[in-house]
Design an enzyme around this catalytic site. Structure first.
Site, PDB file in Angstrom:
ATOM      1  CE  LYS A 252     -45.069 -37.863 -22.962  1.00  0.00           C
ATOM      2  NZ  LYS A 252     -44.246 -39.087 -22.915  1.00  0.00           N
TER       3      LYS A 252
ATOM      4  CG  HIS B  76     -45.466 -33.252 -22.965  1.00  0.00           C
ATOM      5  ND1 HIS B  76     -44.777 -33.288 -24.141  1.00  0.00           N
ATOM      6  CD2 HIS B  76     -44.547 -33.576 -22.000  1.00  0.00           C
ATOM      7  CE1 HIS B  76     -43.512 -33.636 -23.922  1.00  0.00           C
ATOM      8  NE2 HIS B  76     -43.343 -33.810 -22.622  1.00  0.00           N
TER       9      HIS B  76
ATOM     10  CG  HIS C  40     -39.122 -32.385 -24.110  1.00  0.00           C
ATOM     11  ND1 HIS C  40     -38.442 -33.530 -24.467  1.00  0.00           N
ATOM     12  CD2 HIS C  40     -40.264 -32.799 -23.500  1.00  0.00           C
ATOM     13  CE1 HIS C  40     -39.160 -34.587 -24.097  1.00  0.00           C
ATOM     14  NE2 HIS C  40     -40.263 -34.166 -23.493  1.00  0.00           N
TER      15      HIS C  40
HETATM   16  P1  C2E Z   1     -40.461 -40.362 -25.026  1.00  0.00           P
HETATM   17  O1  C2E Z   1     -40.775 -41.498 -25.936  1.00  0.00           O
HETATM   18  O2  C2E Z   1     -40.396 -40.712 -23.584  1.00  0.00           O
HETATM   19  O3  C2E Z   1     -39.086 -39.734 -25.416  1.00  0.00           O
HETATM   20  C1  C2E Z   1     -38.476 -38.748 -24.627  1.00  0.00           C
HETATM   21  C2  C2E Z   1     -37.359 -38.131 -25.355  1.00  0.00           C
HETATM   22  O4  C2E Z   1     -36.348 -39.128 -25.571  1.00  0.00           O
HETATM   23  C3  C2E Z   1     -37.691 -37.629 -26.756  1.00  0.00           C
HETATM   24  O5  C2E Z   1     -38.224 -36.344 -26.696  1.00  0.00           O
HETATM   25  C4  C2E Z   1     -36.325 -37.664 -27.416  1.00  0.00           C
HETATM   26  O6  C2E Z   1     -35.551 -36.564 -27.011  1.00  0.00           O
HETATM   27  C5  C2E Z   1     -35.712 -38.908 -26.812  1.00  0.00           C
HETATM   28  N1  C2E Z   1     -35.981 -40.058 -27.691  1.00  0.00           N
HETATM   29  C6  C2E Z   1     -36.912 -41.021 -27.539  1.00  0.00           C
HETATM   30  N2  C2E Z   1     -36.835 -41.921 -28.529  1.00  0.00           N
HETATM   31  C7  C2E Z   1     -35.866 -41.514 -29.368  1.00  0.00           C
HETATM   32  C8  C2E Z   1     -35.302 -42.038 -30.576  1.00  0.00           C
HETATM   33  O7  C2E Z   1     -35.719 -43.073 -31.105  1.00  0.00           O
HETATM   34  N3  C2E Z   1     -34.263 -41.339 -31.142  1.00  0.00           N
HETATM   35  C9  C2E Z   1     -33.788 -40.201 -30.578  1.00  0.00           C
HETATM   36  N4  C2E Z   1     -32.783 -39.578 -31.181  1.00  0.00           N
HETATM   37  N5  C2E Z   1     -34.299 -39.669 -29.432  1.00  0.00           N
HETATM   38  C10 C2E Z   1     -35.320 -40.329 -28.838  1.00  0.00           C
HETATM   39  P2  C2E Z   1     -39.123 -35.814 -27.911  1.00  0.00           P
HETATM   40  O8  C2E Z   1     -38.560 -36.203 -29.208  1.00  0.00           O
HETATM   41  O9  C2E Z   1     -39.350 -34.376 -27.659  1.00  0.00           O
HETATM   42  O10 C2E Z   1     -40.482 -36.566 -27.726  1.00  0.00           O
HETATM   43  C11 C2E Z   1     -41.335 -36.318 -26.662  1.00  0.00           C
HETATM   44  C12 C2E Z   1     -42.397 -37.350 -26.572  1.00  0.00           C
HETATM   45  O11 C2E Z   1     -43.180 -37.292 -27.743  1.00  0.00           O
HETATM   46  C13 C2E Z   1     -41.872 -38.780 -26.515  1.00  0.00           C
HETATM   47  O12 C2E Z   1     -41.547 -39.190 -25.230  1.00  0.00           O
HETATM   48  C14 C2E Z   1     -43.069 -39.522 -27.046  1.00  0.00           C
HETATM   49  O13 C2E Z   1     -44.067 -39.651 -26.047  1.00  0.00           O
HETATM   50  C15 C2E Z   1     -43.580 -38.610 -28.109  1.00  0.00           C
HETATM   51  N6  C2E Z   1     -43.017 -38.947 -29.419  1.00  0.00           N
HETATM   52  C16 C2E Z   1     -41.898 -38.445 -30.009  1.00  0.00           C
HETATM   53  N7  C2E Z   1     -41.714 -38.976 -31.237  1.00  0.00           N
HETATM   54  C17 C2E Z   1     -42.725 -39.859 -31.417  1.00  0.00           C
HETATM   55  C18 C2E Z   1     -43.109 -40.728 -32.507  1.00  0.00           C
HETATM   56  O14 C2E Z   1     -42.462 -40.804 -33.558  1.00  0.00           O
HETATM   57  N8  C2E Z   1     -44.239 -41.483 -32.331  1.00  0.00           N
HETATM   58  C19 C2E Z   1     -44.955 -41.419 -31.187  1.00  0.00           C
HETATM   59  N9  C2E Z   1     -46.033 -42.200 -31.082  1.00  0.00           N
HETATM   60  N10 C2E Z   1     -44.643 -40.621 -30.158  1.00  0.00           N
HETATM   61  C20 C2E Z   1     -43.544 -39.831 -30.267  1.00  0.00           C
HETATM   62  C1  SIN Z   2     -41.363 -39.946 -21.123  1.00  0.00           C
HETATM   63  O1  SIN Z   2     -40.390 -39.625 -20.495  1.00  0.00           O
HETATM   64  O2  SIN Z   2     -42.027 -40.919 -20.820  1.00  0.00           O
HETATM   65  C2  SIN Z   2     -41.808 -39.161 -22.295  1.00  0.00           C
HETATM   66  C3  SIN Z   2     -40.756 -38.254 -22.825  1.00  0.00           C
HETATM   67  C4  SIN Z   2     -41.056 -36.834 -22.614  1.00  0.00           C
HETATM   68  O3  SIN Z   2     -41.966 -36.305 -23.271  1.00  0.00           O
HETATM   69  O4  SIN Z   2     -40.387 -36.272 -21.785  1.00  0.00           O
HETATM   70 FE    FE Z   3     -41.617 -35.028 -21.916  1.00  0.00          FE
END
Ligand code: C2E
Ligand code: SIN
Ligand code: FE
Ligand code: SIN
Ligand code: SIN
Ligand code: FE
Length: 396
Positions: free
Chosen positions: A250, A275, A302
Site C-alpha cells: 500500500k 498492493h 486477497h
Molecule cells: P481494508 O479496508 O483493510 O479491508 C480488507 C478486506 O476486508 C477487504 O478487502 C474486504 O475483503 C474486507 N472488508 C473490508 N470492509 C468490508 C465491508 O464493508 N464489507 C465487506 N463485505 N468486506 C469488507 P478488499 O475488498 O480487497 O479491499 C482491500 C483494500 O482496498 C481495503 O482494505 C481498503 O484499503 C481498500 N478498499 C476497498 N474498498 C474500498 C472502498 O470502498 N473505499 C476505499 N477508500 N477503500 C477501499
Molecule cells: C488492511 O488490512 O489494513 C487493508 C486490507 C488489505 O488490503 O488487506
Molecule cells: Fe490487503
C-alpha cells in the site's frame, strides 16, 4: 548414609583421560558453534562441563541485569529457571566475583548462609543430597561478569572436585563467555530484525490512516489460527512475525485512492488491488525466511477459496495456507474497525459473514478453527484494542 545416597544414584566413574577430554571438548565445541538458540547453547555448555569434570549436575547461569536475576535452562521442555542475582552460592560468586569450591555443603561453615538459601534449600524441596560444589563466574569481552558455571557432586570415588577440575571448568567458562556473548548478540540481532519488519508493516498501514494496532492484531489472530490448525510453534511464530507486512504494498498506492472517504470506482479498486503484487515484488527476492513468508502473505491474502479473489484468482489449496490464514485475520479485523470508507461492524454481523463465506471467500477448515478459537481471538482483540486515549495522543 550421605555418601551412599550419592553413589547409589549414579555409579562411580573415573576422571577422563586426556584423549577422552579432547574428544568431549571437540564434540561440544562443534555442536555449540552450530547452535543459534541461546537456551540450547546454555544446555550444551552445561553438558560439556558436566562431562569434562565428571560431575553429577552442571548448570550454566546467566546474569539478567535488567531484572537482577540469574537465569538458566536445564532441560528441553522445561521452563527457564530464575533466582535473585544474590541467591545461593551462585549469587555469591557472581556478586563477589569469586570462584567457590566446597567439599561438603552440609558441613561447610564459611558459606553457610549462601548455602542455606541456595543449594540446601533446593535439596530440601527435591530430596537431592548436595555434597561437593563448585561455582566459577565468567565474563564477557568487556570484562563484566555475565554468569557462572555451577557443578554439583563429583561422581568419582573420592567425591571431591580437584584443582584440575577447577582448571577445566575455568577453561570451559572462558569459552562459555565468548559463545554466550555471541548467542546473546544473535538474539539481539533477531529481535532487531523482528522489530524492523514490524515497523515496515506499520508503514503500510499508516499510509492508509488505519489505527495503530491493526498489524498487531492481525499478527495475533494469524498465530492463533495457525496453532489451531496444528502448526508448530516455530511456524506459527514465523507467520506471526511475517503477517504484519501483508499490506506493505500500500506504500505505492496514491493517497487519493487509499484515503478516499467513499466507495472506490472500478478503476480505483483495480489500482488498489496492485498492493498485493507490489508487496510481493518488494519482498520476494530476500533470502530471509521471514521475508519470504511475508512475500507469500502479501501476494495471496486477497485470494479467495472459490477462486474469485485477486491478483491471480487461484483457488482452494492452490492458495498457500499462510494466505488463507491471513485472509481471515485481516478481514476479521477490517470489518471490526472503522475505515475512512466504512463504519465498524458489530460482532454478530461479522460472524454472520464468516458463516456465509465459509467455503466461498474463506477456507472452510480455517473458518472452523476461527470459531473454535473465537474466545482467544476476542481476547487478543481486547488486548490490542485501539484505545481512544491513543487516538487522541496521535492527533497532538
Ligand atoms: P481494508 O479496508 O483493510 O479491508 C480488507 C478486506 O476486508 C477487504 O478487502 C474486504 O475483503 C474486507 N472488508 C473490508 N470492509 C468490508 C465491508 O464493508 N464489507 C465487506 N463485505 N468486506 C469488507 P478488499 O475488498 O480487497 O479491499 C482491500 C483494500 O482496498 C481495503 O482494505 C481498503 O484499503 C481498500 N478498499 C476497498 N474498498 C474500498 C472502498 O470502498 N473505499 C476505499 N477508500 N477503500 C477501499
Ligand atoms: C488492511 O488490512 O489494513 C487493508 C486490507 C488489505 O488490503 O488487506
Ligand atoms: Fe490487503
Ligand atoms: C532473559 O531475559 O531471558 C535473559 C537475558 C537475555 O536473554 O538477554
Ligand atoms: C546455589 O545454590 O548456588 C543456587 C542454585 C540453587 O538454588 O540451587
Ligand atoms: Fe490489512
Amino acid at each position: 548414609m550421605d555418601n551412599d545416597q550419592i553413589t547409589t544414584r549414579s555409579q562411580i566413574k573415573n576422571d577422563l583421560d586426556p584423549q577422552e577430554m579432547l574428544r568431549v571438548i571437540f564434540d561440544y565445541a562443534a555442536k555449540i558453534a552450530n547452535e543459534r538458540v541461546l537456551e540450547n547453547v546454555l544446555m550444551l555448555m552445561a553438558d560439556m562441563g558436566r562431562e569434562m569434570i565428571v560431575s553429577d549436575r552442571c548448570t550454566v547461569w546467566l546474569l539478567d541485569k535488567s531484572k537482577n536475576e540469574l537465569w538458566s535452562k536445564v532441560a528441553h521442555g522445561l521452563d527457564e529457571i530464575r533466582i535473585p542475582s544474590t541467591a545461593g552460592l551462585v549469587g555469591y560468586a557472581v556478586t563477589h566475583d569469586k570462584a567457590v569450591f566446597i567439599d561438603d555443603a552440609y558441613t561447610n561453615e564459611q558459606y553457610k548462609t549462601y548455602l542455606l538459601n541456595g543449594a540446601l534449600r533446593t535439596d530440601q524441596q527435591t530430596g537431592y543430597r548436595t555434597k561437593a560444589l563448585m561455582v566459577i563466574p565468567f565474563r564477557d569481552s568487556q570484562g563484566e561478569i555475565m554468569g557462572a558455571y555451577q557443578a554439583i557432586n563429583k561422581l568419582t570415588e573420592c567425591q571431591q572436585f580437584s584443582d584440575k577440575d577447577m582448571e577445566y571448568l575455568t577453561l570451559a567458562s572462558s569459552y562459555a563467555g565468548k559463545s554466550l556473548e555471541s548467542a546473546l548478540l544473535t538474539n539481539e540481532i533477531e529481535a532487531t530484525q523482528k522489530e524492523i519488519i514490524f515497523r515496515m508493516g506499520e508503514i503500510g498501514e499508516s499510509r492508509s490512516k488505519e489505527t495503530g494496532n491493526h498489524v498487531k492484531r492481525v499478527a495475533e489472530y494469524s498465530y492463533i489460527l495457525a496453532r489451531g490448525l496444528g502448526m508448530s510453534m516455530e511456524e506459527s511464530e514465523l507467520l506471526k512475525i511475517a503477517s504484519p507486512m501483508h499490506d506493505i504494498g500500500k506504500v505505492a498506492i496514491p493517497d487519493s485512492v487509499l484515503n478516499k472517504p467513499g466507495k472506490l470506482t472500478d478503476e480505483e479498486f483495480k489500482l488498489m488491488q496492485n498492493h498485493t503484487v507490489i508487496g510481493y515484488n518488494l519482498l520476494k527476492n530476500s533470502n530471509r525466511h521471514i521475508l519470504k513468508t511475508a512475500a507469500v502473505v502479501a501476494y495471496e491474502h486477497h485470494e479467495k477459496w472459490n477462486g474469485r479473489g485477486y491478483p491471480r484468482g487461484i483457488k482452494g489449496e492452490d492458495i498457500h495456507i499462510y494466505g488463507r490464514i491471513t485472509a481471515i485475520a485481516d478481514v476479521f479485523d477490517a470489518l471490526g474497525s472503522e475505515r475512512v470508507y466504512k463504519k465498524a461492524w458489530d460482532l454478530d454481523r461479522i460472524l454472520q459473514l464468516f458463516t456465509e463465506e465459509r467455503g466461498e471467500h474463506f477456507d472452510p477448515q480455517v473458518v472452523d478453527v476461527f470459531f473454535e478459537q473465537l474466545p482467544a481471538i476476542l481476547h487478543a482483540r481486547e488486548q490490542y484494542a485501539d484505545s481512544a486515549l491513543e487516538d487522541s495522543a496521535d492527533v497532538q
